[in-house]
Design an enzyme around this catalytic site. Structure first.
Site, short mmCIF file in Angstrom:
data_model
loop_
_atom_site.label_atom_id
_atom_site.label_comp_id
_atom_site.label_asym_id
_atom_site.label_seq_id
_atom_site.Cartn_x
_atom_site.Cartn_y
_atom_site.Cartn_z
N LYS A 81 0.80 -1.20 0.00
CA LYS A 81 -0.12 0.01 0.02
C LYS A 81 0.93 1.16 -0.01
CE LYS A 81 -3.95 -2.29 2.17
NZ LYS A 81 -4.88 -2.01 3.44
N PHE B 89 -15.47 3.93 7.38
CA PHE B 89 -14.05 4.58 6.72
C PHE B 89 -13.94 4.51 5.19
CE2 PHE B 89 -13.99 -0.01 7.91
CZ PHE B 89 -13.61 -0.65 6.93
N ASN C 43 -1.87 0.16 6.88
CA ASN C 43 -1.55 -0.80 7.41
C ASN C 43 -0.65 -1.70 6.36
OD1 ASN C 43 -3.44 -1.95 5.64
ND2 ASN C 43 -4.49 -3.19 7.20
N TYR D 22 -12.69 -1.89 -3.47
CA TYR D 22 -13.30 -2.02 -1.97
C TYR D 22 -14.64 -1.62 -2.09
CZ TYR D 22 -8.49 -2.16 0.06
OH TYR D 22 -7.29 -2.30 0.63
N GLU E 215 -9.92 -10.91 -7.25
CA GLU E 215 -8.91 -9.77 -7.08
C GLU E 215 -7.92 -9.68 -8.08
OE1 GLU E 215 -10.16 -8.90 -2.38
OE2 GLU E 215 -7.94 -9.57 -2.84
N HIS F 80 -2.31 -5.64 1.85
CA HIS F 80 -3.63 -6.19 1.48
C HIS F 80 -3.26 -7.57 1.11
CE1 HIS F 80 -7.71 -6.98 0.40
NE2 HIS F 80 -7.27 -7.53 -0.79
P1 CMP Z 1 -7.56 -4.34 3.92
O1 CMP Z 1 -7.15 -5.70 4.42
O2 CMP Z 1 -7.00 -3.78 2.68
O3 CMP Z 1 -8.91 -4.28 3.76
C1 CMP Z 1 -9.82 -3.26 4.06
C2 CMP Z 1 -9.16 -1.99 4.45
O4 CMP Z 1 -9.56 -1.02 4.97
C3 CMP Z 1 -8.02 -2.45 5.56
O5 CMP Z 1 -7.18 -3.31 4.95
C4 CMP Z 1 -7.75 -1.15 6.01
O6 CMP Z 1 -6.72 -0.34 5.31
C5 CMP Z 1 -8.97 -0.31 5.93
N1 CMP Z 1 -9.64 -0.52 7.25
C6 CMP Z 1 -10.16 -1.67 7.89
N2 CMP Z 1 -10.80 -1.46 8.92
C7 CMP Z 1 -10.53 -0.07 9.19
C8 CMP Z 1 -11.18 0.79 9.96
N3 CMP Z 1 -11.70 0.38 11.36
N4 CMP Z 1 -10.69 2.10 9.94
C9 CMP Z 1 -10.14 2.69 8.86
N5 CMP Z 1 -9.71 1.62 7.88
C10 CMP Z 1 -9.88 0.44 8.14
#
Ligand code: CMP
Length: 138
Positions: free
Chosen positions: A9, A57, A112, A49, A126, A115
């Protein structure tokens, strides 16, 4: 051999740790069988997404995922989906197990670093979203 889909990311590409993350992936035994660095459009990020479109979010997530380059990848290995989710660690870095990618590198629950697909069915969807079959070389 099974496949999963991965994204490195924007928080990670901006910090120049694409190679460090790929090193963890390759050291684990997973093979990177397709990879490209791209800038997601808003429309691509929203489509990708879509399952989260009703979450509070969602807008932030789309903004974040289009804020810099990402590296999209296809990973191959035994039980690749579950194996890579374990290697990544929990979504929230505070809960990610020691030594996992998110434990080492994630900045927040949103930024984070990586993914990974959550099921084989989603992995196939995907992968198809970003790659043609002839771009994947095992
Ligand atoms: P990912 O595994 O890519 O799947 C959805 C993404 O949304 C997740 O990683 C985070 O980057 C984001 N995400 C998930 N939960 C939250 C949250 N509670 N607040 C903000 N971002 C979130």
């Amino acid at each position: 051999m099974k496949r999963t889909f991965s994204i490195i990311k924007p928080d990670a590409t901006k910090r120049n740790i694409t190679g460090a993350i790929n090193n963890i992936i390759e050291s684990s035994g997973l093979k990177i069988i397709a990879q490209k660095r791209i800038l997601l459009t808003e429309s691509q990020a929203k489509d990708f997404y879509d399952v989260h479109k009703d979450k509070n979010f969602f807008t932030d997530l789309v903004q974040y995922m289009t804020s810099g380059p990402v590296v999209v990848q296809v990973l191959e290995g035994e039980n690749a989906v579950v194996f890579y989710r374990d290697l990544m660690g929990a979504t929230n870095p505070k809960e990610a197990k020691i030594g996992s990618i998110r434990n080492k590198y994630a900045l927040s629950i949103e930024a984070n670093s990586v993914h990974g697909s959550d099921s084989l069915e989603n992995a196939n969807k995907e992968i198809d979203f970003f790659f043609k079959e002839n771009e994947i070389v095992g």
